[in-house]
Design an enzyme around this catalytic site. Sequence first.
Site, mmCIF file in Angstrom:
data_model
loop_
_atom_site.group_PDB
_atom_site.id
_atom_site.type_symbol
_atom_site.label_atom_id
_atom_site.label_comp_id
_atom_site.label_asym_id
_atom_site.label_seq_id
_atom_site.Cartn_x
_atom_site.Cartn_y
_atom_site.Cartn_z
ATOM 1 N N GLU A 1 1.182 -5.312 -0.305
ATOM 2 C CA GLU A 1 1.145 -5.185 0.597
ATOM 3 C C GLU A 1 0.405 -6.445 1.965
ATOM 4 O OE1 GLU A 1 1.541 -1.375 2.298
ATOM 5 O OE2 GLU A 1 3.171 -0.773 0.588
ATOM 6 N N GLU B 1 -1.034 -1.083 -9.654
ATOM 7 C CA GLU B 1 0.115 -0.868 -9.068
ATOM 8 C C GLU B 1 1.150 -1.822 -9.303
ATOM 9 O OE1 GLU B 1 -1.327 2.160 -5.148
ATOM 10 O OE2 GLU B 1 -1.473 -0.518 -4.857
ATOM 11 N N SER C 1 3.780 5.705 -6.358
ATOM 12 C CA SER C 1 4.964 7.007 -6.071
ATOM 13 C C SER C 1 4.626 7.741 -7.258
ATOM 14 C CB SER C 1 6.276 6.896 -6.174
ATOM 15 O OG SER C 1 7.088 5.970 -5.681
ATOM 16 N N ASN D 1 -4.085 6.485 0.179
ATOM 17 C CA ASN D 1 -4.175 5.560 1.005
ATOM 18 C C ASN D 1 -2.987 5.838 1.752
ATOM 19 O OD1 ASN D 1 -3.844 3.333 2.003
ATOM 20 N ND2 ASN D 1 -2.541 2.282 0.455
ATOM 21 N N TRP D 2 -3.888 5.889 3.919
ATOM 22 C CA TRP D 2 -2.916 6.395 4.481
ATOM 23 C C TRP D 2 -1.586 5.518 4.939
ATOM 24 C CZ3 TRP D 2 -5.976 9.716 8.483
ATOM 25 C CH2 TRP D 2 -6.969 10.960 7.558
ATOM 26 N N LYS D 3 -2.255 3.996 4.825
ATOM 27 C CA LYS D 3 -1.482 2.836 5.268
ATOM 28 C C LYS D 3 -1.485 2.834 7.054
ATOM 29 C CE LYS D 3 0.957 2.686 1.342
ATOM 30 N NZ LYS D 3 2.024 1.859 0.137
ATOM 31 N N GLY E 1 -0.423 6.826 -1.731
ATOM 32 C CA GLY E 1 0.739 6.086 -0.664
ATOM 33 C C GLY E 1 0.965 7.888 0.065
ATOM 34 N N GLY E 2 1.673 7.771 0.361
ATOM 35 C CA GLY E 2 2.672 8.528 0.754
ATOM 36 C C GLY E 2 2.494 9.916 0.935
ATOM 37 N N GLY F 1 6.207 3.146 -2.975
ATOM 38 C CA GLY F 1 6.696 3.420 -2.415
ATOM 39 C C GLY F 1 8.160 4.177 -1.931
ATOM 40 N N HIS G 1 -4.816 -5.355 -1.286
ATOM 41 C CA HIS G 1 -2.505 -4.188 -1.353
ATOM 42 C C HIS G 1 -1.661 -5.237 -1.795
ATOM 43 C CE1 HIS G 1 0.013 -1.338 -1.120
ATOM 44 N NE2 HIS G 1 -1.022 -0.323 -0.842
HETATM 45 P P1 PGA Z 1 3.368 5.588 -2.579
HETATM 46 O O1 PGA Z 1 2.058 4.192 -2.543
HETATM 47 O O2 PGA Z 1 1.965 6.210 -3.079
HETATM 48 O O3 PGA Z 1 3.838 5.446 -1.920
HETATM 49 O O4 PGA Z 1 4.297 5.111 -3.716
HETATM 50 C C1 PGA Z 1 0.927 3.381 -3.108
HETATM 51 C C2 PGA Z 1 0.471 2.264 -2.315
HETATM 52 O O5 PGA Z 1 0.502 1.575 -2.149
HETATM 53 O O6 PGA Z 1 -1.127 2.454 -2.965
#
Ligand code: PGA
Length: 249
Positions: free
Chosen positions: A96, A166, A211, A9-11, A232-233, A172, A94
């Site tokens: 967010e 999640e 994470s 997930n590149w966000k 994500g990251g 994050g 998600h």
């Molecule tokens: P993260 O993000 O790996 O940076 O914690 C995961 C996500 O939000 O899908």
Amino acid sequence: MRKKLVAGNWKMHGGLQANAALLDQIADGLPGVACDVLVCVPFPYLSQVAERLVDSRVALGAQNVSEHAAGAFTGEVSAFMLAELGCSFVIVGHSERRALYGESDLVVAHKCQAVLAAGMQPVLCVGETLAEREAGETLAVVARQLHVVIDCVGVESFARMVVAYEPVWAIGTGLTASPAQAEAVHAAIRLQFAGLDSVVAEGLRILYGGSVKPQNALELFAQSNIDGGLIGGAALVADDFLAICRAAN
Ligand code: PGA
């Protein structure tokens, strides 16, 4: 046996040059990867990434979608448009989106419906906040988030869906749910489905996100109900993403 899936997930990250470099590096490492691989990229780069993924086994996904099919919804993007650009998956719900853009369980359900109607697979995200976990509400929150969607699309639709657990407190933050904490929720999710349709429950891929790193991926993916990860990251660093993919082998 469920085939593992690792989804990036590149966000809201990327750029034409950075994307090209990242995808080239991922392509170089793919021969060592056995799991299914997916990248979910920002809307403006879907065409660029789709073009680069032709003849690749990496699938393309989006990170959000409108619940509406078409109409006067300025700034929104429909599921049909995403399918036409080559997406086969869309992240829906998600945390967010839920927290920052006020997406309710019902809106999330309608978005899943739109994605399914366009022939793509929703990656439905669920998870509790830290306050909910500390109040002992984790399983109830996740069950409610799933229930609203099951009610809307029908349990049989989950044969064409992916669920991602999640925990909001792990996204994050560098905090990861322990393999045992994650497995407990994944097992509860599968049990919820087993009560409705045992075949769907057995085939459902439940990803863990929050994470995930090369250092913890192996132990997470070794849990019997963890079928891969939503990353994500670490999805923005080719070596890390590939190491996580290899951990799912
Ligand atoms: P993260 O993000 O790996 O940076 O914690 C995961 C996500 O939000 O899908």
